[in-house]
Design a protein around this motif. Structure first.
Motif, mmCIF file in Angstrom:
data_model
loop_
_atom_site.group_PDB
_atom_site.id
_atom_site.type_symbol
_atom_site.label_atom_id
_atom_site.label_comp_id
_atom_site.label_asym_id
_atom_site.label_seq_id
_atom_site.Cartn_x
_atom_site.Cartn_y
_atom_site.Cartn_z
ATOM 1 N N ASP A 5 -26.444 47.142 21.952
ATOM 2 C CA ASP A 5 -26.366 45.898 21.186
ATOM 3 C C ASP A 5 -25.777 44.759 21.996
ATOM 4 O O ASP A 5 -25.535 43.676 21.477
ATOM 5 C CB ASP A 5 -25.549 46.098 19.904
ATOM 6 C CG ASP A 5 -24.166 46.686 20.169
ATOM 7 O OD1 ASP A 5 -23.854 46.996 21.343
ATOM 8 O OD2 ASP A 5 -23.400 46.854 19.204
ATOM 9 N N THR A 6 -25.557 44.995 23.297
ATOM 10 C CA THR A 6 -25.030 43.950 24.169
ATOM 11 C C THR A 6 -26.013 43.695 25.306
ATOM 12 O O THR A 6 -26.955 44.445 25.532
ATOM 13 C CB THR A 6 -23.665 44.356 24.753
ATOM 14 O OG1 THR A 6 -23.811 45.584 25.508
ATOM 15 C CG2 THR A 6 -22.645 44.554 23.650
ATOM 16 N N GLY A 42 -27.107 38.105 19.805
ATOM 17 C CA GLY A 42 -27.540 37.530 18.540
ATOM 18 C C GLY A 42 -26.623 36.398 18.115
ATOM 19 O O GLY A 42 -25.532 36.194 18.650
ATOM 20 N N GLY A 43 -27.056 35.654 17.124
ATOM 21 C CA GLY A 43 -26.221 34.579 16.591
ATOM 22 C C GLY A 43 -26.414 33.272 17.330
ATOM 23 O O GLY A 43 -26.760 33.245 18.508
ATOM 24 N N ARG A 121 -32.511 42.917 11.569
ATOM 25 C CA ARG A 121 -32.815 41.485 11.582
ATOM 26 C C ARG A 121 -34.158 41.216 10.888
ATOM 27 O O ARG A 121 -34.193 40.919 9.709
ATOM 28 C CB ARG A 121 -32.791 40.965 13.017
ATOM 29 C CG ARG A 121 -31.409 41.165 13.682
ATOM 30 C CD ARG A 121 -31.272 40.422 14.982
ATOM 31 N NE ARG A 121 -30.041 40.801 15.681
ATOM 32 C CZ ARG A 121 -28.837 40.312 15.417
ATOM 33 N NH1 ARG A 121 -28.692 39.400 14.470
ATOM 34 N NH2 ARG A 121 -27.769 40.717 16.089
ATOM 35 N N THR A 122 -35.263 41.334 11.581
ATOM 36 C CA THR A 122 -36.541 40.940 10.988
ATOM 37 C C THR A 122 -37.490 42.115 10.755
ATOM 38 O O THR A 122 -38.579 41.929 10.228
ATOM 39 C CB THR A 122 -37.258 39.918 11.888
ATOM 40 O OG1 THR A 122 -37.447 40.499 13.183
ATOM 41 C CG2 THR A 122 -36.449 38.639 12.001
ATOM 42 N N ASP A 223 -28.255 40.496 8.509
ATOM 43 C CA ASP A 223 -27.879 40.743 9.897
ATOM 44 C C ASP A 223 -26.421 40.419 10.199
ATOM 45 O O ASP A 223 -26.008 40.449 11.360
ATOM 46 C CB ASP A 223 -28.830 40.048 10.879
ATOM 47 C CG ASP A 223 -28.872 38.548 10.732
ATOM 48 O OD1 ASP A 223 -28.170 38.007 9.864
ATOM 49 O OD2 ASP A 223 -29.621 37.904 11.490
ATOM 50 N N ASN A 224 -25.623 40.155 9.168
ATOM 51 C CA ASN A 224 -24.175 40.152 9.321
ATOM 52 C C ASN A 224 -23.565 41.451 8.806
ATOM 53 O O ASN A 224 -22.338 41.579 8.745
ATOM 54 C CB ASN A 224 -23.533 38.951 8.616
ATOM 55 C CG ASN A 224 -23.488 37.741 9.529
ATOM 56 O OD1 ASN A 224 -23.521 37.867 10.749
ATOM 57 N ND2 ASN A 224 -23.418 36.550 8.947
ATOM 58 N N ARG A 268 -39.798 31.235 14.558
ATOM 59 C CA ARG A 268 -38.973 32.417 14.282
ATOM 60 C C ARG A 268 -39.876 33.622 14.106
ATOM 61 O O ARG A 268 -40.969 33.526 13.579
ATOM 62 C CB ARG A 268 -38.143 32.177 13.014
ATOM 63 C CG ARG A 268 -37.198 33.305 12.621
ATOM 64 C CD ARG A 268 -36.416 32.876 11.383
ATOM 65 N NE ARG A 268 -35.456 33.886 10.940
ATOM 66 C CZ ARG A 268 -35.732 34.823 10.045
ATOM 67 N NH1 ARG A 268 -36.943 34.899 9.506
ATOM 68 N NH2 ARG A 268 -34.811 35.692 9.683
ATOM 69 N N ASN A 271 -40.612 37.634 9.267
ATOM 70 C CA ASN A 271 -39.669 38.506 8.584
ATOM 71 C C ASN A 271 -40.413 39.666 7.936
ATOM 72 O O ASN A 271 -41.355 39.473 7.180
ATOM 73 C CB ASN A 271 -38.910 37.706 7.519
ATOM 74 C CG ASN A 271 -37.666 38.434 7.055
ATOM 75 O OD1 ASN A 271 -37.282 39.446 7.623
ATOM 76 N ND2 ASN A 271 -37.030 37.908 6.035
ATOM 77 N N ARG A 334 -32.945 28.900 23.121
ATOM 78 C CA ARG A 334 -33.247 29.418 21.787
ATOM 79 C C ARG A 334 -33.147 28.331 20.720
ATOM 80 O O ARG A 334 -33.677 28.461 19.617
ATOM 81 C CB ARG A 334 -32.279 30.542 21.419
ATOM 82 C CG ARG A 334 -32.348 31.776 22.283
ATOM 83 C CD ARG A 334 -31.291 32.778 21.851
ATOM 84 N NE ARG A 334 -29.959 32.204 21.887
ATOM 85 C CZ ARG A 334 -28.939 32.628 21.125
ATOM 86 N NH1 ARG A 334 -29.121 33.603 20.247
ATOM 87 N NH2 ARG A 334 -27.752 32.070 21.234
#
Length: 358
Positions: A5-6, A42-43, A121-122, A223-224, A268, A271, A334
């Motif tokens: 995730d990094t 992310g974010g 996320r999507t 996604d939080n 984007r 979704n 982005r």
């Protein structure tokens, strides 16, 4: 197996490791000589890093680069909030260390515990492909965690002072309207074409009194949440507490539904979760509302106003980030499509308003 995730730190967002190492010396456990830093990619707001000190891992959060709005991205406030919320809502990560000296990294920052899990996320992650009813379990987890958040006793936890809950909804409209007008860029359509002032006028004219006074996360979305990689019904962590305050819980519900029901947005990835993918087993909007109402005991019959506010708030947040990009305060590529996304969200808010008149 949980996917990484990094990622390597984006160019221009590196941390000065020497000053960081000295700030952490004697304050946290771990091998400072083995310090290594990666980034959570992310974010679009605060910068979030993974800090490894040998076998010990921490999450570091700091404000974005460049000028930021007054009272925004307040890391000391977020740290102190988590100190109070974590003991009464364990999905909130435990804060470890606050460093208020902006001379270390260029802004105050804090460390919190590292939690591991899956962020959706999507699209449904591969680890859930073989889990029976994974979309439904994930949907329930989102609705139930929102209800749990709103069930926290703000007085017993000493959290009422986070905000001024009386008149909260009116201040929401006024505050977000002001932020939008300051962020609005000259490459957007004229006001009468964009309907932004029409949306503001409708929200102002129809502002309801607060339904209750609870914690309001202010950015509650799928996604939080961090979920157990083997069980999408189990929430490992609720993240991004930056905008948390005390006010009307249905403000959270409206924003959550904004994300949950969002179809394809310009620039984007489409979704494939939420109400837009209900054929795959995710909750419809009505099922989500029913689950939240059943878990919380709240009346959600007037949620339309809160959904319009949710669309408008998200438009403002996206517009603020785009304004920073357009003026050169950030170079993150982005952010280039965000101007169009802000306009699209205003249009969605207006369409919701027109739907209430049918």
């Amino acid at each position: 197996m949980t996917r990484p995730d990094t990622a390597p730190v984006r160019p221009g967002e590196e941390l000065p490791e020497g000053p960081l190492r000295e700030a952490l010396r004697g304050q946290v456990e771990g091998d400072l000589d083995a310090l290594a830093v990666e980034q959570f990619p992310g974010g679009f707001s605060n910068l979030t890093y993974l800090v490894r000190l040998g076998d010990q891992e921490y999450v570091l959060r700091r404000a974005p680069l460049g000028p930021v709005a007054a009272k925004a991205h307040d890391m000391p406030r977020e740290f102190r909030l988590l100190e109070r919320v974590h003991p009464v809502l364990p999905v909130a990560p435990k804060p470890i260390l606050l460093v208020e000296d902006a001379g270390v990294l260029g802004a105050p920052f804090y460390l919190m515990e590292r939690r591991r899990g899956t962020v959706v996320r999507t699209r449904l992650p591969s680890e859930y492909a073989s889990v029976p009813d994974a979309p439904r379990k994930l949907s329930q987890a989102l609705a139930d965690t929102l209800a749990d958040l709103h069930a926290v006793d703000i007085d017993a936890a000493g959290l009422r002072g986070l905000g001024k809950p009386e008149g909260f909804n009116g201040r929401q409209v006024e505050g977000w309207a002001g932020r939008w007008r300051r962020a609005r860029t000259d490459d957007m359509p004229p006001v009468d074409e964009l309907h932004d002032e029409d949306v503001i006028a409708w929200l102002t004219a129809h502002t309801p009194p607060e339904t209750a006074h609870t914690l309001v996360h202010n950015d509650f979305k799928l996604d939080n949440l961090m979920l157990d990689p083997g069980d999408p019904s189990r929430v490992v962590a609720l993240l991004d507490w930056e905008m948390t305050t005390v006010g009307d819980p249905l403000v959270d519900l409206g924003l959550t539904l904004t994300y949950w029901t969002m179809p394809e947005m310009p620039g984007r990835e489409p979704n494939r979760v939420g109400a837009v993918a209900s054929a795959q087993g995710y909750f419809t909007r009505e099922e989500f509302l029913g689950r939240y109402a059943g878990q919380s005991g709240r009346d959600v019959g007037r949620v339309a106003w809160y959904e319009v506010l949710g669309h408008f708030k998200l438009a403002v947040i996206v517009g603020q980030i785009y304004a920073r990009y357009r003026t050169g305060q950030t170079r993150d590529a982005r952010f280039a499509p965000l101007g169009g996304q802000a306009q699209w969200l205003i249009g969605e808010a207006w369409r919701r308003i027109e739907g209430t008149r049918e």
